[in-house]
Scaffold this motif. Structure first.
Motif, PDB file in Angstrom:
ATOM      1  N   ASP A 155       0.798  -1.221   0.000  1.00  0.00           N
ATOM      2  CA  ASP A 155       0.000   0.000   0.000  1.00  0.00           C
ATOM      3  C   ASP A 155       0.835   1.279   0.000  1.00  0.00           C
ATOM      4  N   ALA A 156       2.149   1.160  -0.074  1.00  0.00           N
ATOM      5  CA  ALA A 156       2.999   2.353  -0.062  1.00  0.00           C
ATOM      6  C   ALA A 156       2.916   3.089  -1.392  1.00  0.00           C
ATOM      7  N   PRO A 157       2.656   4.373  -1.390  1.00  0.00           N
ATOM      8  CA  PRO A 157       2.589   5.114  -2.655  1.00  0.00           C
ATOM      9  C   PRO A 157       3.919   5.146  -3.400  1.00  0.00           C
ATOM     10  N   GLU A 158       5.018   4.882  -2.696  1.00  0.00           N
ATOM     11  CA  GLU A 158       6.344   4.888  -3.320  1.00  0.00           C
ATOM     12  C   GLU A 158       6.778   3.518  -3.839  1.00  0.00           C
ATOM     13  N   LEU A 159       5.874   2.544  -3.811  1.00  0.00           N
ATOM     14  CA  LEU A 159       6.264   1.175  -4.150  1.00  0.00           C
ATOM     15  C   LEU A 159       6.823   1.053  -5.564  1.00  0.00           C
ATOM     16  N   ASN A 160       6.201   1.706  -6.528  1.00  0.00           N
ATOM     17  CA  ASN A 160       6.692   1.600  -7.909  1.00  0.00           C
ATOM     18  C   ASN A 160       8.148   2.040  -8.015  1.00  0.00           C
ATOM     19  N   GLU A 161       8.486   3.130  -7.343  1.00  0.00           N
ATOM     20  CA  GLU A 161       9.864   3.617  -7.371  1.00  0.00           C
ATOM     21  C   GLU A 161      10.797   2.609  -6.713  1.00  0.00           C
ATOM     22  N   ALA A 162      10.366   2.037  -5.597  1.00  0.00           N
ATOM     23  CA  ALA A 162      11.208   1.093  -4.868  1.00  0.00           C
ATOM     24  C   ALA A 162      11.423  -0.204  -5.634  1.00  0.00           C
ATOM     25  N   LEU A 163      10.483  -0.550  -6.508  1.00  0.00           N
ATOM     26  CA  LEU A 163      10.584  -1.797  -7.283  1.00  0.00           C
ATOM     27  C   LEU A 163      11.237  -1.602  -8.650  1.00  0.00           C
ATOM     28  N   ASP A 164      11.529  -0.374  -9.019  1.00  0.00           N
ATOM     29  CA  ASP A 164      12.053  -0.067 -10.353  1.00  0.00           C
ATOM     30  C   ASP A 164      13.541  -0.423 -10.434  1.00  0.00           C
ATOM     31  N   THR A 165      13.839  -1.544 -11.058  1.00  0.00           N
ATOM     32  CA  THR A 165      15.234  -1.993 -11.146  1.00  0.00           C
ATOM     33  C   THR A 165      16.019  -1.250 -12.219  1.00  0.00           C
ATOM     34  N   PRO A 173      12.353   6.631   0.667  1.00  0.00           N
ATOM     35  CA  PRO A 173      11.428   6.831   1.785  1.00  0.00           C
ATOM     36  C   PRO A 173      10.096   6.137   1.485  1.00  0.00           C
ATOM     37  N   MET A 174       9.498   5.538   2.501  1.00  0.00           N
ATOM     38  CA  MET A 174       8.235   4.827   2.324  1.00  0.00           C
ATOM     39  C   MET A 174       7.223   5.316   3.358  1.00  0.00           C
ATOM     40  N   THR A 175       5.991   5.584   2.890  1.00  0.00           N
ATOM     41  CA  THR A 175       4.945   6.065   3.789  1.00  0.00           C
ATOM     42  C   THR A 175       3.673   5.235   3.628  1.00  0.00           C
ATOM     43  N   PRO A 176       3.725   3.934   3.926  1.00  0.00           N
ATOM     44  CA  PRO A 176       2.533   3.094   3.788  1.00  0.00           C
ATOM     45  C   PRO A 176       1.470   3.486   4.812  1.00  0.00           C
ATOM     46  N   PRO A 177       0.239   3.747   4.388  1.00  0.00           N
ATOM     47  CA  PRO A 177      -0.826   4.117   5.326  1.00  0.00           C
ATOM     48  C   PRO A 177      -1.089   3.047   6.387  1.00  0.00           C
ATOM     49  N   SER A 178      -0.763   1.813   6.097  1.00  0.00           N
ATOM     50  CA  SER A 178      -1.017   0.721   7.047  1.00  0.00           C
ATOM     51  C   SER A 178      -0.063   0.721   8.234  1.00  0.00           C
ATOM     52  N   GLN A 179       0.991   1.520   8.188  1.00  0.00           N
ATOM     53  CA  GLN A 179       2.021   1.488   9.217  1.00  0.00           C
ATOM     54  C   GLN A 179       2.018   2.769  10.049  1.00  0.00           C
ATOM     55  N   ALA A 180       2.356   2.600  11.314  1.00  0.00           N
ATOM     56  CA  ALA A 180       2.326   3.732  12.249  1.00  0.00           C
ATOM     57  C   ALA A 180       3.469   4.703  12.006  1.00  0.00           C
ATOM     58  N   GLN A 181       4.604   4.194  11.521  1.00  0.00           N
ATOM     59  CA  GLN A 181       5.769   5.062  11.334  1.00  0.00           C
ATOM     60  C   GLN A 181       6.148   5.176   9.858  1.00  0.00           C
ATOM     61  N   LYS A 182       6.701   6.318   9.502  1.00  0.00           N
ATOM     62  CA  LYS A 182       7.335   6.451   8.189  1.00  0.00           C
ATOM     63  C   LYS A 182       8.599   5.597   8.184  1.00  0.00           C
TER      64      LYS A 182
END
Length: 239
Positions: A155-165, A173-182
């Motif tokens: 659910d992280a909005p930055e996932l595409n960037e993090a997976l881009d090989t 940086p990752m800010t998943p809404p499901s998690q309490a901390q950045k």
């Protein structure tokens, strides 16, 4: 669940143990062997670990290994953006449980740098990792019940960037809404192709998650652990 129910991809090996301590000792033996072999041919070796409670017995077994720890760079696959004295800090966890005894001589590369947010501290993290060679030598991953690994959350909005090989970026940086901390995480580009990659799991619930992940490996964004279910992966599981 029985081992054969998992339907693992070809050339992915699973090691099943009755207790977490048994799995920890076996994994520590394998990691120490790979690090020692790497140090025979390279000036330094890299060890990337994951946080949480599952790796604690592994940390305690590994830290006693006779290795040239001063030539080993240790870092986390990801980190919560909290102060080191926070109970949620994986840096604190690693320093208190792995970097003790002989392993205290290792060089720790922290993903938590000054800054109010991961975005604020990103330049500092990049600088801390500037001399880290890729591919990594040893990588130990965990997995959440949603199929995330490191901080590659579905659910992280930055996932595409993090997976881009194709990107040259190795931390995001990752800010998943499901998690309490950045959070901040190594990217797939940084994590893939390690010399030795292990997935360390505990409990029947993780087997169920793994079974789901194995059922449709192509859908990586739904369960990012699928990016690592490839030949060479070693799975260490205990009840």
């Amino acid at each position: 669940m029985k081992m054969h129910d998992l339907n693992l991809p070809d050339a992915v090996d699973a090691h099943f143990f009755d207790t977490p301590d048994d799995a920890a000792v076996a994994l520590a033996d394998a990691v120490a062997r790979h690090l020692a072999e790497r140090l025979l041919i390279a000036p330094r070796a890299s060890l990337v670990v994951s946080g949480g409670s599952t790796p604690l017995p592994f940390f305690k077994a590994l830290r006693e290994k006779t290795l040239d720890w001063a030539r080993i760079d240790v870092l986390l696959a990801d980190e919560r953006w909290v102060p080191e004295d926070d109970a949620a800090s994986n840096t604190r966890l690693v320093k208190e449980n792995l970097l003790q005894g002989p392993a205290a001589e290792a060089n720790y590369l922290s993903l938590k740098q000054p800054g109010d947010t991961p975005a604020d501290g990103l330049a500092g993290v990049e600088q801390a990792l500037a001399e880290l060679p890729l591919p990594l030598d040893v990588l130990i991953l965990g997995m959440g019940s949603d199929g995330h690994t490191a901080s590659l959350f579905p659910d992280a909005p930055e996932l595409n960037e993090a997976l881009d090989t194709d990107s040259t970026v190795i931390v995001v940086p990752m800010t998943p809404p499901s998690q309490a901390q950045k959070r901040i995480t190594l990217t797939l580009r940084a994590l893939r192709r390690a010399g030795f990659t292990a997935l360390h799991l505990k409990g029947d619930d993780k087997l169920e998650t793994l079974k789901t992940a194995c059922s449709d490996i192509a859908q990586v964004k739904e369960m990012p652990i699928r990016a690592f279910l490839k030949p060479g992966l070693q799975i260490y599981w205990s009840a």
